[in-house]
Design an enzyme around this catalytic site. Structure first.
Site, PDB file in Angstrom:
ATOM      1  CD  GLU A  34      -2.953  -0.793  -0.112  1.00 58.02           C
ATOM      2  OE1 GLU A  34      -3.097   0.357  -0.557  1.00 58.02           O
ATOM      3  OE2 GLU A  34      -3.475  -1.793  -0.643  1.00 58.02           O
ATOM      4  CE1 TYR A 115      -6.916   2.871  -0.644  1.00 56.09           C
ATOM      5  CE2 TYR A 115      -4.584   3.309  -0.289  1.00 56.09           C
ATOM      6  CZ  TYR A 115      -5.593   2.566  -0.881  1.00 56.09           C
ATOM      7  OH  TYR A 115      -5.274   1.510  -1.679  1.00 56.09           O
ATOM      8  CG  ASP A 133      -8.110   4.430  -4.340  1.00 58.20           C
ATOM      9  OD1 ASP A 133      -9.328   4.445  -4.650  1.00 58.20           O
ATOM     10  OD2 ASP A 133      -7.306   3.600  -4.804  1.00 58.20           O
TER      11      ASP A 133
END
Length: 354
Positions: A34, A115, A133
């Protein structure tokens, strides 16, 4: 809600990408993916992820590594604060002995925002947190016909609320992966294939011909032009580098001697600058040549207009004030920006005079 989630998940099960970080529930591996994929497309981030995991297979290995090791592995990905924050957070996790398991603890890690925390917690622990996102903004704004700008406080709050409402709380990991892939592959920024979209019949933007105008942004990013003249100085088998300081782009990465000017300067003007003479530290110049007349290097908020020159000094070793002298053959061991890496590649071309 069920209709939307079922359509998205159904599409995903037929079209999903086979990615290594999706075949695990290990929060460390998911976290690394991520952070790498922040501001980076999957096609570019894939190889970096594999290489990063090979170098740092667990959080303890990452925590023990030097900053230069981490930055070298990150080299070329850009947005280098991500790597520094990742390294700092790894040290905290290693000290505590295990990866955090609650949203609040994950969110508290350096470099982790709403996020990323939602992604880690849903993918690793199946916790019901909705990711928001760029892909999610685009899908929701188009399907619901939401004209609220996504770059305002009110807009971000609205979309966070909508994302939470649309989340399939019984299948949060599957749903979050599905909506992100749907935005990345189907509901793309320009010229999406609406004819083949499973949501075509219910998409407000398609019905109102708003697909090209959504999502909306209120503000335009102000771009700053900067003018860099890099001087690759060679003294026998040695060259000179310097680590960039905090508070600017490419923090803690190494670079050649640099002269930054308020406007573009040519070769003759550069040679006459007092900064150029001071840079050489009294060393006698044997030759001077242009390596690259100009490269426009675009960053998120800046455009770097960069030139590169080579100076060969007659005597060695010569001390250049503020710079570290290293063997040219060792240059590859130091983390540098993509721009410097590109310049060094040009210097190593066959027509480069030794």
């Amino acid at each position: 809600m069920n209709f939307f989630a079922d359509k998205i998940i159904g599409w995903y099960e037929e079209n999903k990408r086979d990615l290594p970080w999706r075949n695990t529930k290990d929060p460390y591996k998911i976290w690394i993916s991520e952070i790498i994929l922040q501001q980076t497309r999957v096609v570019q981030g894939y190889d970096y992820y594999c290489r990063f995991m090979e170098h740092f297979p667990d959080v303890d290995t990452l925590a023990r590594a030097s900053e230069d090791e981490v930055m070298k592995c990150w080299q070329g990905l850009g947005y280098y604060s991500r790597a520094r924050n990742l390294h700092a957070a790894a040290k905290v996790i290693a000290e505590k002995g295990s990866f955090p398991t609650t949203y609040e603890e994950v969110r508290a890690l350096k470099g982790v925002g709403d996020y990323t925390a939602a992604a880690i917690c849903s993918f690793a622990y199946d916790l019901p947190y909705a990711v928001v996102d760029g892909n999610v903004y685009r899908v929701l704004s188009r399907w619901m016909g939401v004209e609220e700008p996504i770059d305002t406080g009110a807009g971000k709050k609205l979309f966070a609320s909508l994302a939470g409402e649309m989340l399939d709380k019984n299948r949060p990991a599957l749903y979050n992966q599905a909506i992100m892939d749907f935005g990345a592959l189907q509901c793309v920024p320009s010229s999406p294939s609406c004819l083949f979209c499973p949501l075509a019949d219910s998409c407000v933007a398609l019905q109102k011909n708003w697909v090209d105008r959504l999502p909306r942004k209120e503000r335009k990013t102000k771009v700053l032009d900067r003018y860099f003249s890099y001087i690759y100085v060679r003294a026998g088998a040695y060259t000179y580098i310097k680590k960039r300081a905090a508070g600017d782009i490419w923090q803690n990465l190494y670079e050649f001697p640099l002269i930054e000017t308020a406007k573009e300067v040519g070769e003759e003007e550069l040679l006459s600058l007092p900064e150029f003479q001071a840079l050489l530290g009294g060393g006698e110049m044997e030759s001077f040549r242009v390596v690259c007349p100009e490269i426009k290097h675009v960053l998120s908020h800046r455009v770097i207009h960069a030139r590169c020159y080579e100076v060969v000094l007659k005597e060695e070793p010569v001390a250049l004030p503020g710079y570290q002298q290293i063997p040219i053959d060792d240059f590859h061991n130091f983390p540098v920006s993509r721009l410097i890496s590109r310049f060094f590649s040009l210097l190593l071309k066959p027509n480069h005079k030794k």
